[in-house]
Design a protein around this motif. Sequence first.
Motif, mmCIF file in Angstrom:
data_model
loop_
_atom_site.group_PDB
_atom_site.id
_atom_site.type_symbol
_atom_site.label_atom_id
_atom_site.label_comp_id
_atom_site.label_asym_id
_atom_site.label_seq_id
_atom_site.Cartn_x
_atom_site.Cartn_y
_atom_site.Cartn_z
ATOM 1 N N LEU A 116 0.854 -1.140 -0.043
ATOM 2 C CA LEU A 116 0.080 -0.065 -0.029
ATOM 3 C C LEU A 116 0.928 1.436 -0.091
ATOM 4 C CD1 LEU A 116 -2.966 -0.930 2.401
ATOM 5 C CD2 LEU A 116 -2.963 -0.629 0.130
ATOM 6 N N ILE A 117 1.992 1.137 0.817
ATOM 7 C CA ILE A 117 2.824 2.271 0.913
ATOM 8 C C ILE A 117 3.514 2.711 -0.437
ATOM 9 C CG2 ILE A 117 5.098 3.284 2.008
ATOM 10 C CD1 ILE A 117 4.265 1.527 4.435
ATOM 11 N N PHE A 118 4.070 1.436 -1.163
ATOM 12 C CA PHE A 118 4.634 1.648 -2.393
ATOM 13 C C PHE A 118 3.586 1.963 -3.475
ATOM 14 C CE2 PHE A 118 8.278 -1.963 -1.611
ATOM 15 C CZ PHE A 118 8.666 -0.990 -0.811
ATOM 16 N N LYS A 119 2.413 1.656 -3.452
ATOM 17 C CA LYS A 119 1.428 2.023 -4.332
ATOM 18 C C LYS A 119 0.961 3.656 -4.079
ATOM 19 C CE LYS A 119 -0.995 -2.161 -5.207
ATOM 20 N NZ LYS A 119 -1.011 -1.948 -6.818
ATOM 21 N N SER A 120 1.248 4.001 -2.929
ATOM 22 C CA SER A 120 0.946 5.454 -2.666
ATOM 23 C C SER A 120 2.274 6.279 -3.271
ATOM 24 C CB SER A 120 0.687 5.862 -1.217
ATOM 25 O OG SER A 120 -0.085 5.104 -0.587
ATOM 26 N N ILE A 121 3.321 5.789 -3.020
ATOM 27 C CA ILE A 121 4.292 6.407 -3.992
ATOM 28 C C ILE A 121 4.529 6.642 -5.535
ATOM 29 C CG2 ILE A 121 7.137 6.372 -3.966
ATOM 30 C CD1 ILE A 121 7.246 5.136 -1.275
ATOM 31 N N ILE A 122 4.049 5.358 -5.756
ATOM 32 C CA ILE A 122 4.012 5.281 -7.319
ATOM 33 C C ILE A 122 2.847 6.177 -7.815
ATOM 34 C CG2 ILE A 122 3.508 3.958 -9.521
ATOM 35 C CD1 ILE A 122 6.388 3.621 -8.162
ATOM 36 N N ARG A 123 1.735 6.122 -7.144
ATOM 37 C CA ARG A 123 0.554 7.012 -7.345
ATOM 38 C C ARG A 123 0.947 8.531 -7.642
ATOM 39 N NH1 ARG A 123 -2.654 5.664 -3.853
ATOM 40 N NH2 ARG A 123 -3.188 3.692 -4.860
ATOM 41 N N SER A 142 12.761 12.697 -6.302
ATOM 42 C CA SER A 142 13.461 11.711 -5.185
ATOM 43 C C SER A 142 13.449 12.420 -4.012
ATOM 44 C CB SER A 142 14.682 11.315 -6.009
ATOM 45 O OG SER A 142 15.692 10.598 -5.036
ATOM 46 N N ASN A 143 13.997 13.656 -4.031
ATOM 47 C CA ASN A 143 13.849 14.272 -2.797
ATOM 48 C C ASN A 143 12.652 14.389 -2.079
ATOM 49 O OD1 ASN A 143 16.702 14.620 -3.240
ATOM 50 N ND2 ASN A 143 16.380 16.492 -4.046
ATOM 51 N N TYR A 144 11.836 14.590 -2.652
ATOM 52 C CA TYR A 144 10.221 14.710 -2.066
ATOM 53 C C TYR A 144 9.872 13.556 -1.449
ATOM 54 C CZ TYR A 144 5.219 15.194 -1.984
ATOM 55 O OH TYR A 144 3.906 15.286 -1.580
ATOM 56 N N PHE A 145 10.397 12.324 -1.873
ATOM 57 C CA PHE A 145 9.991 10.960 -0.977
ATOM 58 C C PHE A 145 11.076 10.611 -0.532
ATOM 59 C CE2 PHE A 145 7.287 10.738 -5.123
ATOM 60 C CZ PHE A 145 6.141 10.641 -4.366
ATOM 61 N N ASN A 146 12.487 11.427 0.176
ATOM 62 C CA ASN A 146 13.301 11.023 0.775
ATOM 63 C C ASN A 146 14.002 10.045 0.505
ATOM 64 O OD1 ASN A 146 13.221 13.113 3.221
ATOM 65 N ND2 ASN A 146 10.853 12.358 2.887
ATOM 66 N N PHE A 147 14.334 9.722 -0.860
ATOM 67 C CA PHE A 147 15.026 8.572 -1.311
ATOM 68 C C PHE A 147 16.727 8.976 -1.159
ATOM 69 C CE2 PHE A 147 11.203 7.043 -3.662
ATOM 70 C CZ PHE A 147 11.355 5.558 -3.359
ATOM 71 N N PRO A 148 17.609 8.218 -1.009
ATOM 72 C CA PRO A 148 18.877 8.685 -0.726
ATOM 73 C C PRO A 148 19.533 9.154 -2.059
ATOM 74 C CG PRO A 148 18.517 6.106 -0.507
ATOM 75 C CD PRO A 148 17.374 6.623 -0.973
ATOM 76 N N GLY A 152 15.091 5.975 -9.371
ATOM 77 C CA GLY A 152 14.692 5.483 -10.681
ATOM 78 C C GLY A 152 14.532 3.839 -10.586
ATOM 79 N N THR A 153 15.193 3.426 -9.922
ATOM 80 C CA THR A 153 15.326 1.639 -9.805
ATOM 81 C C THR A 153 14.077 1.344 -9.211
ATOM 82 O OG1 THR A 153 17.726 1.793 -9.765
ATOM 83 C CG2 THR A 153 16.325 -0.302 -8.807
ATOM 84 N N PHE A 154 13.478 1.929 -7.907
ATOM 85 C CA PHE A 154 12.228 1.894 -7.281
ATOM 86 C C PHE A 154 11.260 1.855 -8.521
ATOM 87 C CE2 PHE A 154 8.529 3.394 -5.365
ATOM 88 C CZ PHE A 154 8.344 2.193 -4.423
ATOM 89 N N PHE A 155 11.088 2.816 -9.100
ATOM 90 C CA PHE A 155 10.090 3.214 -10.018
ATOM 91 C C PHE A 155 10.051 2.222 -10.879
ATOM 92 C CE2 PHE A 155 7.881 5.223 -13.677
ATOM 93 C CZ PHE A 155 6.977 6.309 -12.765
ATOM 94 N N LYS A 156 11.027 1.978 -11.514
ATOM 95 C CA LYS A 156 10.933 0.770 -12.691
ATOM 96 C C LYS A 156 10.579 -0.418 -12.246
ATOM 97 C CE LYS A 156 13.767 -0.682 -16.655
ATOM 98 N NZ LYS A 156 15.222 -0.590 -17.284
ATOM 99 N N LYS A 157 11.021 -0.712 -10.883
ATOM 100 C CA LYS A 157 10.591 -2.038 -10.626
ATOM 101 C C LYS A 157 9.240 -2.151 -10.363
ATOM 102 C CE LYS A 157 11.645 -5.219 -6.801
ATOM 103 N NZ LYS A 157 12.404 -5.577 -5.526
ATOM 104 N N GLN A 158 8.593 -0.967 -9.824
ATOM 105 C CA GLN A 158 6.999 -1.203 -9.743
ATOM 106 C C GLN A 158 6.049 -0.856 -11.031
ATOM 107 O OE1 GLN A 158 5.541 -1.500 -6.468
ATOM 108 N NE2 GLN A 158 7.768 -1.951 -5.989
#
Length: 288
Positions: A235-242, A259-265, A271-277
């Motif tokens: 559910l969290i991942f879906k929220s981030i992707i949405r 990326s900064n908005y979601f506090n990614f390193p 980009g890797t997270f987004f492509k995986k989803q």
Amino acid sequence: MDAQQERLSRLDYSLLCEENICSSRGMLCAFPASLKKPFLIKGAGLVVCRQGNFAFSLNQKPFSAQAGETLFIPEESLFQVLKESEDLQLFILIYQIEPIRDIMGNSVVSMYLYMQLRTEPCYVWNTGEEEEVLKYMALLDSTLQMQESTFNSYEQKLLLLGLTYRICSIYNRKLLDLKTSVGHKHDIFMKLIQLIEKYYTEQRGVEFYADKLCLSPKYLSALSKSISGFTVQELIFKSIIRKSISLLKNTQKNIQEISNYFNFPNASYFGTFFKKQTGMSPQQYRKQ
């Protein structure tokens, strides 16, 4: 061809073509032919019964509705009308969620997740708000008669969003009124959704949300899975992707800013997270 038959034919055509909005455009005295045999409803559906009654199956389970009741049809449901009374009067609206998904909040989207409740489904009831729902339907009908334009498209989206909020409110009240374990689990799930809405850009671990709700991570994930079909992390991942998709489509933010908005390193990690989803990179999605 009289107006009644014309509206039936138009609705039947809209359903078969899987149009974004399929409306009866007024009162009907019968269901369209396509719904009298097993039909996969791709969008969310509403049927307001004003007079008479009808029997139907939803996902191969029998139900019935009568005057004063509203039928709520969840996405991806197999629907078939089995019987209808001679004095039937009803209004029908079936609409696709995808065109408005990127402007929905998590609490609204969750309504379509937990409408899949398996333990005690409640698809038909007298909400007390039938007249208000019909007002939304009438406003949507008026936009369907207008010439297509950017403004018309946005007006339809906002009306559908408003209707969805109203349905969410009705369904929320109904489930909270259940004096059963379903009502209790629903209450916890709603609190979880509200927490995700508040913290999903910062917190992605199940433990954080379980701690806030004074529950074990294992129990919370199991509860979420049983109600929505998704674990807490999903559910969290879906929220981030949405939200990511919304930022890519509707803003000029670059990948680093998102990326900064979601506090990614860093942007590469995002980009890797987004492509995986999603199966494509943020740059590819924006170009497409």
